[in-house]
Motif scaffolding. Sequence first.
Motif: not given
Length: 297
Positions: A23-24, A26-30, A32, A34-36, A38
């Motif tokens: 999930g982290a 995927a968030s970094f790719r987008n 986002d 919120e990835g930090y 995670a």
Amino acid sequence: TNIQQQAGALAASIEATRDIMRGAAASFRNLDMEGYAAAKQVEDSIYLFWKAVAPFDMLLKEDIIRQTNVLKEVAVDPPPDALKCRAAQGDQDEAADLTRLFIERFSQAVPEAGLVSSDSAAATNNDACAQGGISAETRRQILDLANGAESAQKDASRLLSESRPDVAAEKARQACEMLLKIQELLPKSASSSASQKEEQQKQEQQQENQETGGANNQQVQNPQEQQQPEPAEQQSEPRSEEQEAGEAKEEQDGEQLSKEEVRRLLEKALNREKQYREEKERLRTRYVAPSPTDKDW
């Protein structure tokens, strides 16, 4: 059984951590933010996995790092306030827990009778025992120091909770000194010996490179001397003043010749430009349009 339940819980925790990592990512790719959060959660989980399996020598290294950080946080002028004391208390509690784990795993890896370098169990239990043995007396000294360090760490944590950084700094310093003494008593591991040897080789290589660089600089500063591939070869004879004067004249003539060629090329380019303009003017004036009164029969 209890062991099977623990293994199942560990596998489930690892699988959950893997899902959070995905999930982290995927968030970094987008892009986002919120990835930090995670990623921080994953970091804490991986640290817990490491604590569950780390050998006692690795635990000691991490313990020394944590305790040194605590000492740097509290032994400052002016003394830290209550908020900083609470932050340092968290690191101090973690250092005390690492000392507790060190005592447990060291006691399991090294029996009361000690270990000799030829014991096969030494290499199996921990790499730190593989290179040199631990006597019964050394084992006792290490455990006494570890227990004293843990006690000092707990006292420092209690003092930090009371916002008494001056006294807590003294306890933290005592714990740090005890941990460093334990590190000195432990035998050097094979990895430490290999890394020391590698570091020595790097230093020798750097010294050779510096010497080679100095020799190259000397050759650049003295261009008249020929390069010597082998020390045993004889040095070339110095060139005479006539040869040097001749070479200087040839270089000057070559430089003048180059300037002459450039001048001729510029003259040719200007002549071509002039001819082009004259031809263009001639073509423009060759044709004269008839007057309005003239008829084109």
